[in-house]
Design an enzyme around this catalytic site. Structure first.
Site, mmCIF file in Angstrom:
data_model
loop_
_atom_site.group_PDB
_atom_site.id
_atom_site.type_symbol
_atom_site.label_atom_id
_atom_site.label_comp_id
_atom_site.label_asym_id
_atom_site.label_seq_id
_atom_site.Cartn_x
_atom_site.Cartn_y
_atom_site.Cartn_z
ATOM 1 N N HIS A 1 5.451 -8.476 -10.378
ATOM 2 C CA HIS A 1 4.348 -8.836 -11.999
ATOM 3 C C HIS A 1 3.365 -9.568 -11.317
ATOM 4 C CE1 HIS A 1 7.296 -5.786 -12.418
ATOM 5 N NE2 HIS A 1 6.918 -5.221 -12.315
ATOM 6 N N HIS B 1 5.856 -13.197 -18.693
ATOM 7 C CA HIS B 1 4.487 -12.195 -19.406
ATOM 8 C C HIS B 1 3.319 -12.849 -20.814
ATOM 9 C CE1 HIS B 1 4.136 -9.756 -15.718
ATOM 10 N NE2 HIS B 1 6.286 -9.364 -16.242
ATOM 11 N N ASP C 1 7.281 -13.789 -8.033
ATOM 12 C CA ASP C 1 7.091 -12.115 -9.289
ATOM 13 C C ASP C 1 6.471 -11.277 -9.013
ATOM 14 O OD1 ASP C 1 9.525 -11.786 -11.873
ATOM 15 O OD2 ASP C 1 7.576 -10.369 -11.726
ATOM 16 N N ASP D 1 11.384 -8.858 -7.714
ATOM 17 C CA ASP D 1 11.481 -7.892 -7.624
ATOM 18 C C ASP D 1 10.479 -7.263 -6.773
ATOM 19 O OD1 ASP D 1 9.980 -8.868 -8.913
ATOM 20 O OD2 ASP D 1 9.807 -8.704 -10.859
#
Lengths: 317, 226
Positions: A166, A127, A164, A253
């Site tokens: 996200h 991120h 991931d 995740d």
């Protein structure tokens, strides 16, 4: 059986995020404990972390951001750029150490000392923007590794695959105008999940058009959807791009037990992803691959998912 | 939420004395689809839309045709007032957002000129401005996570939800509420400006809220085949 490098350093635990924060030192503690217990650790080639040289970090991050990051930690501030990006005095040093370790893992693969490597690092990176901390990330580990491969090892085309749950907004933004790095991400649909980017119509900008690809997955979907998207969207894109090295942003995740997302990937679903990516690496770039830990917050399932992933890397499954 | 927050304040407008050709060139240059027309003093007298312009001019497909140039030239020299909509629907800077949405819907127009009490042109508010406002209102120009919560159709549910969110110290981008989609239930969609939703989800479930799987929920709402 392959020789798989394993990066870990107890100093990665020094990045403290405070009570109840999902990105906590226990994430690595449980992974290491499981690996030692199962004897997996002994079958890997240890890679020692050392601080990254500033010049490699600056290939991605603005020097002003680095100064701000360093000062914010040194002054004892609780967070950087957003409340959720908790920091402590050591965070800056730990982040640089993690990057340095990853670059050593890259060296080990390039020098032929290992076939591939897994980097059990904190803090995560995908991120992080070139000038801003986001989503528990401060330095974009995978992006720095890609630039290092290009500048230090003269590798021209790098493929980054981010699983991931996200979207790796930082990685996408850093490379979206660059045709030499292909960024592929499969993640929960941005209308539902953090950070709200990574739509299927984001395909890169200018010269980089066609070198970014996103596969957003609706919440509630799982194994079947991943199988479909990876075979129909990732495989043809990477085969056309012909990367010479693969970097994985490995997030755990998306598992159905992980409350950080609404995607329901099973343990077997993760096995499928690992196998597919390792086969892809073998087929396209002689297996040269470094996998870097991103998210994964459910402490009772994380060690199993990570060890399974490493077993595939090492050819033990 | 008022019009003056959202309208384009750089005044791009034509004057009554302009020709159709001059107005067309101005719209092209400034890349606008609507051109308000004022008198010499600056009072609004009409508006020209891209569509008005297109219907006034002969088809581009005739371009090669020699008659095209003559016909086009004849149109381009006419006064712009001959193709504009006179006394268009307009709003004041202190009209609200909701006013604009309803007016655009009712009159099926893509933009509204903004005038002051004396009729002087102050700006334009367009569909694009409304889109930007919506993105801002929904908070989706900032990173965050959408929660999908199903709650009983009773008063006070939203307070409970907001209390739980605030106790976690999380900022909220927006909360959308869907009523009447499921009997005796309401669905809440808070957009939280954080990545850290694990704890708040746990708390909501502990308080008896049901976390929805939006796709499954949507599929369940579709009319069932017998």
């Amino acid at each position: 059986m392959r020789r798989t490098g394993f990066l870990y350093d107890p100093r990665f635990l020094l990045h403290e995020t405070g009570e109840d924060h999902p990105e906590c030192p226990d994430r690595l503690r449980v992974i290491i404990a499981a690996m030692e217990q199962s004897g997996l650790m002994e079958q890997l080639v240890p890679i020692k972390a050392e601080k990254a040289k500033q010049r490699w970090i600056e290939a991605v991050h603005h020097i002003r951001y680095m100064l701000r990051f360093e000062e914010t930690c040194a002054f004892g501030m609780p967070s950087l750029d957003h409340d959720e990006n908790r920091i402590c005095y050591d965070t800056y040093d730990v982040a640089i150490l993690a990057v340095g370790g990853i670059l050593k893992a890259v060296d080990a693969v390039m020098a032929g000392e290992v076939d591939n490597a897994f980097c059990a690092v904190r803090p995560p990176g995908h991120h992080a923007e070139s000038d801003r901390a986001m989503g528990f990330c401060y330095l974009n580990n995978v992006a720095i590794a890609a630039r290092y491969l290009q500048e230090n090892w003269k590798i021209q085309r790098i493929g980054i695959i981010d699983f991931d749950v996200h979207h790796g907004n930082g990685t996408q933004h850093i490379f979206e105008q660059d045709p030499t790095v292909f960024y592929y991400s499969i993640h929960e649909h941005p209308s539902f999940a953090y950070p709200g980017t990574g739509r299927d119509f984001d395909i890169g900008i200018g010269e980089g058009e066609g070198f970014t690809k996103n596969s957003p997955v609706l919440p509630g979907r799982g194994d079947e959807e991943y199988r479909k998207r990876l075979t129909e969207e990732l495989l043809p894109a990477m085969s056309a791009f012909q990367p010479q090295f693969l970097l994985l942003s490995a997030g755990f995740d998306a598992h159905r037990q992980d409350l950080m997302s609404g995607v329901n990937l099973s343990t077997e679903g993760y096995d499928y992803v690992s196998r597919l990516l390792i086969d892809l690496g073998a087929q396209l770039c002689g297996g040269r691959l470094v996998s870097i830990l991103e998210g994964g917050y459910q402490l009772d399932i994380l060690p199993l998912l990570v060890t399974n992933h490493i077993k595939y890397l090492a050819g033990l499954r | 939420m008022f019009v003056f927050n959202q309208m384009s304040k750089t005044l791009i407008h034509g004057e009554q004395a302009m020709t159709v050709g001059e107005a067309r060139d101005l719209m092209r240059e400034k890349r606008v689809n609507h051109l308000p027309i004022t008198d010499a003093a600056g009072k609004l007298v009409g508006i020209v839309s891209d569509r008005d312009m297109r219907s006034a001019l002969p088809s581009d497909l005739l371009n090669a045709d020699s008659s095209y140039r003559e016909e086009a030239a004849a149109v381009l020299h006419k006064p712009v007032s001959s193709i504009m909509t006179r006394n268009p629907v307009c709003v004041y800077p202190f009209n609200t957002f909701q006013d604009v949405l309803l007016l655009m819907q009712r009159h099926r127009v893509g933009a509204l000129p903004v005038v002051d009490e004396n009729g002087f042109l102050r700006g334009v508010v367009s569909g694009g401005d409304m889109l930007n406002a919506f993105i801002e209102v929904m908070g989706i120009d900032q990173p965050g996570t959408l929660l999908c919560i199903l709650a009983p159709n009773q008063q006070g549910q939203i307070k409970k939800i907001v209390d739980i969110i605030s106790d976690e110290g999380i900022s909220t981008g927006s909360i959308l509420v869907a009523r009447g989609l499921q009997k005796d239930k309401k669905a809440f969609f808070p957009y939280l400006l954080t990545n850290n939703v694990r704890q708040v989800k746990k708390k909501l479930m502990e308080h008896g809220f049901e976390m929805l799987e939006p796709v499954q929920w949507y599929l369940d709402q579709l009319p069932k085949k017998d």
